[in-house]
Design an enzyme around this catalytic site. Structure first.
Site, PDB file in Angstrom:
ATOM      1  N   ASP A 183       5.431   7.102  33.411  1.00  0.00           N
ATOM      2  CA  ASP A 183       6.434   6.260  33.941  1.00  0.00           C
ATOM      3  C   ASP A 183       7.588   7.046  34.744  1.00  0.00           C
ATOM      4  OD1 ASP A 183       8.410   3.966  33.952  1.00  0.00           O
ATOM      5  OD2 ASP A 183       9.487   4.777  32.621  1.00  0.00           O
ATOM      6  N   GLU A 277       3.049   2.990  37.142  1.00  0.00           N
ATOM      7  CA  GLU A 277       2.887   1.618  37.621  1.00  0.00           C
ATOM      8  C   GLU A 277       2.444   1.405  39.131  1.00  0.00           C
ATOM      9  OE1 GLU A 277       7.579   1.171  35.517  1.00  0.00           O
ATOM     10  OE2 GLU A 277       6.422   3.077  36.266  1.00  0.00           O
ATOM     11  N   ASP A 359      11.713   5.555  27.456  1.00  0.00           N
ATOM     12  CA  ASP A 359      11.463   5.533  28.884  1.00  0.00           C
ATOM     13  C   ASP A 359       9.717   6.623  27.642  1.00  0.00           C
ATOM     14  OD1 ASP A 359      12.857   5.276  30.454  1.00  0.00           O
ATOM     15  OD2 ASP A 359      14.086   6.453  30.549  1.00  0.00           O
TER      16      ASP A 359
END
Ligand SMILES: [Zn+2]
Length: 377
Positions: A183, A277, A359
């Site tokens: 992330d 992502e 996170d």
């Protein structure tokens, strides 16, 4: 697999070599500008531009007209034309603005030369370049592979660098049979699904503050010069400060590059599958919230490095949708909780009651989703 790889080193030309480098840059610029003018003219008159070949065929005549063009590396002049033709090509593809005239006051001055018949060579800590002969450079890595071309640059801080592009063969890395989710964070640079948080922001923020301070000083000096009717090129204090800002910027960029290289290599070496992502839009959304120029560039530069290194070393990058609610799902039981604003750094799942670091939980979900996508592919 054969890949292109770039090496960048600082070079230490002698006084004579420095003169010739400056001359070569000047001549490359001259050739670029000369043909840019012809190109623009041709447009105005005929509605059509020129081509690399039509310019190239006019180069010998230009050299006869301006004898001093013969003193420098002739390949550099050809490259300058190639550069002009490429700029027009990109302009027509709407990838950049129309080519503009180059000025000797431009921030970075450079010229490019191509390898042919042993004209570029690296031996020990010296590199041979056409017309210049052997130049000392600070060798931080061995140059491996077939040299394709070399670019000599003069930075605003007055230092000289060389970029050497080589073609080289890479072997796939050993498989580790592990996968990881990443992330890209806000308080930390990256959060890994194995629970590691990688922080580079403290450094970034500190350097950025310093850079801003020096940039403000630069603007003040520019204003001072203007108020006193002094041309900026003659304003000594302004020029001094300009070099200082350039050096600082260079330092920040080098350290950032180094950090991103080390981190991406480590991740690629340690894992076979890397889930991340899809940054494009998410990056921009973040951009509006925190305008930290260096971090923003870092995120996309990091993903780019992961992608090409994965290709080189036989690893896999899986990108997950930007709509995937990685921070809402409980990575323990899969329950989708409510939307969470950025201030919420940790939360407890209302179903399984596991307490999550926002996170780390997100990176675990990115891993799960990435593996799901990979299984479908
Ligand atoms: Zn749960």
């Amino acid at each position: 697999m054969f890949i292109h790889k770039a090496y960048r080193f600082r070079i230490y030309p002698t006084k004579q070599q420095t003169e010739l480098i400056k001359k070569t840059m000047g001549c490359s610029r001259f050739v670029f500008n000369h043909f840019l003018a012809l190109w623009n003219d041709s447009y105005k008159k005929t509605g059509k531009g020129l081509t690399y070949h039509s310019c190239s065929s006019k180069l010998p005549a230009l050299k006869n007209e301006y004898e001093w063009l013969k003193e420098v590396d002739s390949i550099a002049l050809q490259s300058s034309l190639q550069n002009l033709a490429d700029s027009f090509l990109r302009f027509f593809k709407k990838q950049n603005k129309a080519p503009r005239f180059k000025s000797k006051n431009n921030h970075v001055q450079s010229y490019k030369t191509k390898y042919t018949n042993g004209n570029i060579e690296v031996v020990g800590n010296k590199i041979k370049l056409p017309k210049l002969g052997w130049i000392r450079f600070s060798k931080s890595r061995d140059v491996e592979g077939r040299i394709l071309h070399a670019t000599v640059r003069r930075n605003p801080s007055g230092k000289y660098f060389i970029s050497i592009l080589v073609e080289t063969e890479v072997q796939p890395l050993d498989k580790t049979e592990t996968a990881i989710g990443i992330d890209l964070g806000i308080t930390d640079f990256a959060i890994l699904s194995d629970g590691r948080k990688i922080d580079n922001h403290k450094f970034t923020i500190k350097m950025e503050k310093k850079l801003k301070r020096e940039q403000r000083k630069l603007s003040r000096r520019a204003l001072h010069a203007k108020n006193n009717g002094i041309n900026l090129l003659d304003a000594k204090n302004y020029q001094k400060q300009k070099v200082k800002v350039a050096r600082l910027h260079e330092k920040v960029m080098n350290q950032r590059e180094d950090f991103l290289h080390k981190l991406s290599t480590e991740i690629i070496k340690s894992h076979d599958v890397i889930c991340i992502e899809n940054l494009n839009t998410k990056g921009m959304l973040r951009n509006r919230k925190l305008a930290k120029s260096i971090s923003d560039v870092s995120w996309s530069a990091f993903v780019t490095k992961l992608e090409y290194k994965a290709k080189w070393y036989g690893k896999t990058i899986v990108k997950i949708s930007r709509w995937y609610p990685s921070s809402q799902i409980c990575s323990e039981c899969g329950h989708q909780d409510s939307k969470k604003s950025l201030e919420i750094r940790d939360w407890t799942c209302s179903v399984c009651h596991v307490h999550h670091d926002r996170d780390i939980n997100a990176s675990k979900n990115i891993l799960t989703e990435g593996l799901r996508i990979q299984a479908l592919a």
